[in-house]
Design an enzyme around this catalytic site. Structure first.
Site, short mmCIF file in Angstrom:
data_model
loop_
_atom_site.label_atom_id
_atom_site.label_comp_id
_atom_site.label_asym_id
_atom_site.label_seq_id
_atom_site.Cartn_x
_atom_site.Cartn_y
_atom_site.Cartn_z
N GLU A 171 -5.24 38.18 -11.79
CA GLU A 171 -4.63 39.02 -12.83
C GLU A 171 -5.33 38.65 -14.14
O GLU A 171 -5.29 37.50 -14.57
CB GLU A 171 -3.13 38.75 -12.93
CG GLU A 171 -2.37 38.93 -11.62
CD GLU A 171 -2.03 40.38 -11.34
OE1 GLU A 171 -2.15 41.21 -12.27
OE2 GLU A 171 -1.65 40.70 -10.19
N GLU A 213 -16.03 70.77 39.25
CA GLU A 213 -16.45 71.66 40.34
C GLU A 213 -17.91 72.03 40.06
O GLU A 213 -18.23 72.59 39.02
CB GLU A 213 -15.57 72.91 40.36
CG GLU A 213 -14.08 72.64 40.47
CD GLU A 213 -13.64 72.31 41.89
OE1 GLU A 213 -14.45 72.55 42.83
OE2 GLU A 213 -12.51 71.83 42.07
#
Length: 1369
Positions: free
Chosen positions: A317, A755
């Site tokens: 700070e 597939e």
């Protein structure tokens, strides 16, 4: 003009337009950092005046001008954007900032996190200017820049700054938070706060977290305003007390030192008296404070750095006023300059070095550096470098990495000043199964991928040391791509391969490419054909830590053959191109690819070439569709589980697969989960990972133009359309029992069904076309295993990997788990996610991760163990000698991965299976004692009705001796004489243990540490009556008196109608010994494991543990865990989840041995039904033994888990008979020596210890599924409570009461003595006038007595004579 620039830069839609100005600006982009983005201003550099705040545009231009002036020292990049689109600029200052240089620790400063705390923003700009200008002029600065990689972010909250106003000291203008009003210093993941925020609301936090994880900073400072102090971790505490709660980190002393370095160089801060107007009385000793002691800040950045980012950070700070007038900026710079520089220099203290691999010297990333006595580790960077900040002293330091032998260096001296250099070389662990060395790929690629977005974290893409060359068809298929320099070798031969041909093909490539292939079998088909799998990788025989497992499964339907041939083509392609084609080489080096060409080889053999839509060969030889044969979430599959299905399920459970495709034929589409739904109708049934499944499905279809077109089979199915060539399975048509859904729901593996062609069995001439259509798709799909997030979950204390940890992604209801060494992979589509790692016995850890396209984000978790509650740190702790530590490692090894399977394979014995009658059984047991006298002891428990002996064989290293510290396990069989398999399995098990003792180290150690008691035949009379090959006959079920012995165990005489049978009495006497930890009973007639109770009860205490014990057996059985009883011979069909059920649900009855063991022996007992047939042919015994060998061994391992310990008093005297209460219900008792052992399911448990005359003790313990038993020492204090009150209070009260009683007694005595004298005088007078009194008494007795008593308390002036008279009456 400034305001115009600001508006343009903050409007996302206009950002691209600004690029048109690039011809006015020269780019300053570091060649080695693809994320650097910088635009130089067109104006001349201005001289710093220290009297002006820079808004976003000013700041941007100022930083760019500095980079332009000092390109050899600085570059500018953005780590992300704010809510409003402003860049989070970071300037990097070091010598040659265009590349990473190993040996330079990374340091960072972050300012302006709260937008209205502005001093930090300016001071950091001044620091940048000072470092650059003083370089080469000041020796100190030159050395600092040359040896340190410095990153400075002047503003983490540029949006908040723009909202703030100069002169606002108290933050009243609302600029503190980001543009969505989120406090950035309350938004990081917190160790004590489970709050989860939406990442979209905090893009600044997400970006900084990503930056922290990527860079592995060593030291950091977070600059704020509002007072003048240096605050250090932790910022909050578990209690979240508002103020005054000191919350220390493991490096608390080091943090205090670092904070003091900043404070003592700051003339105001060091006084500890900031004298801020709003808090004049606030003082900080030496100008520093513990964060939580000052005030509680959950979700703070400094704690996140320390706990999850490898980095030590403190918060400074800098000023009382948050946004002071610009005229004060010069003063603030002067106050902080020396502190800022001195703090950076601390990045060079402690210990530093490199960790390399012993064989080839490869740098090892993510190795844990463990400092003894400091429970906080850090990990190495991408070059194997580490920097461990430490204060001067002597330390023992260990390097730990999964797959490598740890290396410890003792007595490392750390001196003041520059760091001590300490390098480690780790040797790979030798894999027993393969006989080869596991080379762990922890090292990171040295080059960056240019495809990575500049605003996302650096990712580990699928490219490694070389550039990929891909031949990618254009979307329309018309334009031709540029021809690459290298053309991969294509398969040369296309034909249909029958089983023999396929087998030879696989053996050929396995032989020709042994360094990258491993051909193995996972089982057999119905007709006995091997189910082959080819693994292809640079180390194909083992799972390498950090390397994902991928699989292709083909030919599940035997007549869908394109997949079978494509897989053989793919094997040829990968093998032939390894080492020459960059893409193939990279895929093989970074992935273990498993290819199963045929799951249904029997069906293939009957299929017919040219079959377009037929069914011949589709099913297996039992005519079951294998893709309808897996357990299903919506439908109960009643068909018996097929051998091919069972083999695949067991295979999938043995390897941590991540991604898979099940290859079919009959259409051209990628089908993703779910395949069915509850309704059974054709409508979309999305999984929780629907977005991922669509992404990986498109990755395949987009490389196959015909598939991606969406109209694949217009001739056969003209109305069929799949958008982008993909479809949700259930939306297409409902498929219950499919393999892809089972993969997703039961393993970590994401599987789709592909597939591959409209014709199921095309002519051989069509095969080259199919290869060309699918080649790119097959490779691109493998690449998808490298998307999402990956990493390691490890123990914070010792750095070891944590297996079975749960990885949860918020918002996606599907978890995955870590593999054996703690590594994990979680497929995800691009985006930002909140991810949590949790494991039994550990605190959960949460973080955010941003996934980019085309690479995996590395997210490592380090979890902290949960320690016992209620145990003082100063209290007694169990000691662990090296032998015990080694045994615990053995239990862990046998509990994880293939450990138990490897033991089974390494201990094969010659068997000659047959059924043994009573005489042969007795002779066999005596033979064991004669051949292995040191480890066996045979005793009689009693005799049957027909006087056959009920034998009990003990196997241990000290048979016949009491060893209360060792767990005791009971195996029993034959309570039903017609269930003949159990006795034979136990006889073989006993022989197996004895034969391997002294030969196999694991078996020898298990016998040395366990007391094993085997009762092979409880009902020998019934066994003599039973008949072989009768699967359902009840002949022999009862004893010679016709009594079902499993209904004859009653502990209370009131429940018993007749005297117990002799067989039951013999077993009850044995069970009442109460020294057993676990019991396993073998029976027959089904395929399931049951747990107590047999009697009908509403609830079962400790049911979780009992069910868990049964599941351990079932999970190690190749068929039982599938849950399919499959007993058509006796009508016991159906699906039993996991093959485990409560016994009463199977057949409820009273008087069972299992229930007696629970209620009176205080020992959990599970009953295992080993097969459908009660008395199968002897030829089946070998198969039954193979199925049950591993589960029986698993019970020997499991009995060493749970919790164990000793109960004693303060003097060390053991307390026998103390009650150990588990979770408030189940009780066990301490035996000789005060020992106890209780089995518990994995998780947290409450334990209470109670003994007469002692204070009750409570503990909370955490039990693991793979760790040996948690050890406790419970020390009792004398019970100082009497009637629930403290002893001192009761004694004092009693003494006071006694004193009061004595005084009262004395007073009464004195009063009575005085009265006695008067009474004597009265009686004397009474005798003198007896006649007169007699007349008066007669009158009174006629009616005055009642009146006198009625008014007894009314006349308070009675004479002494009246009193005497009343007393007499």
């Amino acid at each position: 003009m400034v305001h115009v620039w600001e508006r343009l830069l903050t409007r996302p839609k206009l950002r691209l337009s600004l690029l048109l100005l690039a011809f006015l600006l020269s780019l300053v982009v570091s060649p080695g950092d693809t994320r650097t983005r910088s635009v130089n201003p067109s104006t001349e550099e201005t001289v710093e005046t220290y009297n002006k705040y820079y808004n976003y545009v000013d700041l941007t231009m100022r930083l760019q001008s500095l980079v332009e002036k000092y390109p050899h020292l600085a570059n500018l990049s953005s780590v992300g954007e704010s809510v409003e689109g402003r860049q989070l600029w970071v300037i990097r200052i070091t010598k040659d900032p265009s590349r990473d240089t190993p040996g330079r620790p990374k340091f960072k400063y972050v300012g302006n996190m709260h937008g209205d705390e502005t001093v930090s923003r300016q001071v950091l700009v001044y620091l940048v200017e000072y470092l650059l200008a003083a370089y080469g002029e000041e020796t100190r600065i030159t050395e600092l820049v040359d040896t340190t990689d410095i990153y400075i972010m002047p503003s983490m909250n540029p949006d908040g700054f723009e909202k703030s106003k100069e002169g606002d000291c108290d933050g009243e203008n609302g600029g503190r938070n980001n543009a969505l009003n989120m406090d950035l210093n309350r938004s990081f993941p917190d160790q004590y706060d489970e709050k989860v925020l939406n990442p979209v609301s905090i893009p600044e936090v997400v970006a900084v977290m990503r930056w922290i994880k990527e860079k592995k900073f060593v030291l950091s400072g977070n600059l704020h305003g509002g007072t003048v102090v240096a605050s250090y971790p932790f910022d909050d505490s578990a209690t979240h007390q508002r103020q005054g709660q000191y919350s220390s980190a493991e490096d608390d002393v080091l943090f205090r030192y670092l904070a003091l370095v900043y404070s003592k160089n700051h003339n105001v801060m060091k006084t500890g008296e900031p004298n801020c107007p709003d808090s004049l009385t606030e003082k900080f000793k030496d100008g520093i404070t513990n964060g939580a002691q000052w005030y509680d800040v959950p979700g703070g950045m400094q704690d996140y750095n320390y706990l999850y980012g490898n980095c030590l950070e403190i918060t400074m700070e800098l000023s009382c006023c948050k946004y002071p007038p610009s005229s004060e900026l010069q003063q603030e710079w002067d106050l902080n300059r020396e502190s800022l520089l001195a703090y950076i220099a601390q990045v060079h203290i402690g210990v530093r070095g490199f960790v390399k691999e012993a064989i080839n010297g490869t740098a090892l990333a993510n190795v844990s550096i463990v400092v003894a006595s400091i429970r906080h580790n850090l990990t190495t960077g991408e070059y194997g470098e580490y920097y461990r900040l430490l204060l001067p002293g002597t330390y023992n330091i260990t390097a730990v990495a999964p797959g490598f032998t740890p290396m410890t260096v003792d007595s490392v001296q750390v001196v003041e000043g520059k760091a001590t250099e300490l390098n480690f070389t780790l040797a790979p662990v030798v894999t027993k199964a393969a006989g080869s060395i596991t080379v762990t790929e922890n090292s990171m690629p040295s080059s960056n991928d240019s495809n990575i977005s500049t605003t996302t974290t650096t990712t580990t893409t699928t490219s490694s040391d070389s550039t990929k060359t891909r031949l990618v068809p254009s979307k329309g298929g018309n334009s031709s791509p540029a021809v690459p320099e290298h053309q991969p070798i294509q398969p040369q031969e296309f034909r249909h391969h029958n089983y023999a041909d396929m087998e030879l093909f696989l053996r050929k490539y396995s032989s020709e490419f042994p360094s990258i292939t491993n051909l193995y079998k996972i089982g057999r088909s119905v007709e006995g054909r091997e189910l082959y799998v080819m693994a292809i990788s640079d180390n194909p025989t083992v799972h390498e830590h950090g390397e994902p497992e991928f699989k292709y499964v083909a030919n599940m339907h035997g007549n869908e053959v394109v997949s079978r041939e494509l897989m053989l083509n793919l094997i040829e392609y990968l093998c032939s191109n390894y080492g020459t084609d960059p893409e193939v080489t990279q895929l093989v080096n970074s992935t273990r690819i498993h290819i199963m060409p045929s799951m249904n080889p029997d069906g293939y053999e009957v299929a017919i070439e040219g079959d377009e839509q037929g069914y011949s060969g589709r099913n297996n030889s039992n005519n079951f569709d294998l893709n309808r044969n897996f357990p299903d979430q919506f439908v109960t599959i009643t068909e018996p589980r097929q051998p091919e299905t069972i083999a695949v399920i067991n295979w999938l459970k043995s390897i941590p697969f991540i991604l898979s495709a099940n290859l079919h034929g009959g259409s051209l589409v990628v089908n993703y989960p779910y395949d069915d739904d509850k309704k059974g109708t054709s409508e979309s049934s999305p999984s929780p990972d629907d977005k991922v499944f669509q992404q990986i499905s498109r990755a395949y279809s987009q490389e196959n133009p015909l598939m991606h077109n969406g109209h694949p089979c217009e001739t056969l199915y003209p109305n069929e359309y799949f958008e982008d060539g993909i479809t949700n399975g259930a939306h297409w048509y409902n498929v219950p029992g499919g393999m892809q859904d089972w993969n997703y729901l039961n393993t970590n593996c994401f599987e789709v069904t592909i597939e591959l062609g409209c014709v199921k069995y095309p002519m051989a001439r069509e095969l080259p076309k199919h290869w060309e259509q699918n080649r790119r798709s097959l490779l691109e799909f493998i690449h998808q295993v490298h998307i999402g997030v990956k990493g390691t979950v490890s123990d914070l204390t010792d750095g070891t990997g944590i297996p079975n940890a749960t990885i949860n992604v918020r918002g996606i209801d599907h978890n995955i788990s870590s593999a054996r060494t703690g590594d994990f992979w979680r497929l995800l589509s691009p985006g930002t996610y909140s991810i949590t790692a949790s494991a039994d016995g550990y605190k959960s850890v949460r973080t955010y991760a941003t996934v980019s396209k085309g690479g995996a984000e590395v997210v490592d978790f380090r979890l902290t163990r949960i320690h016992f509650k209620g145990q003082s740190p100063k209290g007694p702790k169990p000691t662990q000698n090296p032998s015990e530590k080694k045994f615990k490692s053995l239990i862990k090894e046998l509990s994880l991965g293939q450990g138990l399977e490897d033991l089974v394979r390494s201990t094969a014995t010659d068997n000659s299976f047959r059924y043994r009658g009573y005489k042969e059984l007795s002779g066999f047991l005596r033979g064991l004692t004669l051949n292995f006298p040191k480890i066996t002891s045979l005793q009689s428990l009693g005799q049957s009705v027909e006087f056959r002996t009920i034998w009990a064989l003990e196997i241990s290293n000290k048979p016949g001796q009491t060893e209360p510290s060792e767990p005791k396990i009971r195996f029993e069989a034959g309570i039903h004489g017609n269930a003949a398999v159990g006795p034979e399995l136990l006889l073989e098990f006993a022989a197996f243990l004895c034969i391997n003792y002294g030969k196999n180290p694991a078996i020898s150690r298990l016998i040395n540490e366990t007391r094993i008691v085997i009762v092979p035949s409880i009902n020998p009379d019934g066994r003599e009556q039973a008949i072989e090959k009768l699967c359902n006959s009840t002949q022999g079920l009862t004893n010679a008196h016709g009594k079902d012995l499993d209904t004859d165990f009653f502990g209370n005489a009131s429940q018993r109608v007749v005297e117990a049978q002799p067989e039951s009495r013999a077993m009850m006497d044995m069970i009442l010994d109460k020294s057993y930890t676990l019991s396993v009973a073998l029976d027959g007639g089904s395929l399931v494991a049951t747990y107590p109770y047999d009697k009908p009860v509403q609830s079962v205490e400790n049911e979780g543990t009992l069910k868990y014990l049964a599941s351990v057996y079932a999970n190690n059985h190749p068929k039982m865990h599938l849950g399919d009883t499959g007993c058509s011979n006796n009508g016991q069909m159906g699906n039993i989840p996991d093959g485990v059920m409560r016994a009463a649900e199977r057949q409820s009855h009273m008087g069972s041995m299992k229930d007696f063991s629970m209620d009176f022996g205080h020992c959990p007992e599970i009953t295992v039904y080993s097969g459908c047939c009660l008395f199968p042919p002897a030829e089946q015994l070998a198969t039954l033994w193979a199925e049950n060998k591993k589960p029986l061994l698993s019970m020997l391992v499991e009995v060493h888990k749970g919790v164990r310990g000793v109960v004693r008093d303060k003097s060390g005297k053991p307390i026998v008979g103390a009650i150990i209460v588990l979770n408030g219900g189940v009780r066990v008792f301490t035996t000789e020596g005060g020992y106890f052992h209780a089995l518990l399911a994995p998780g947290s448990h409450n334990i209470e210890a109670v003994a007469d005359g002692y204070q009750q003790q409570r503990k909370e313990v955490v039990v693991s599924s793979y760790e040996a038993a948690t050890s406790l020492i419970i020390e009792f204090d004398m019970d100082n409570n009497i009637f629930g009150l403290p002893r001192e209070f009761v004694v004092a009260s009693a003494a006071a009461s006694m004193t009061a009683l004595v005084v009262t007694a004395c007073i009464i005595w004195c009063v009575c003595a005085a009265k006695s004298n008067r009474q004597k005088d009265g009686f004397h007078r009474l005798r003198q006038h007896r006649d007169d009194y007699d007349d008066e008494i007669r009158l009174t007795s006629m009616g005055s007595k009642k009146s006198l008593l009625a008014h007894e308390f009314q006349d308070e002036s009675e004479s002494e004579e009246d009193t005497l008279y009343a007393n007499k009456i």
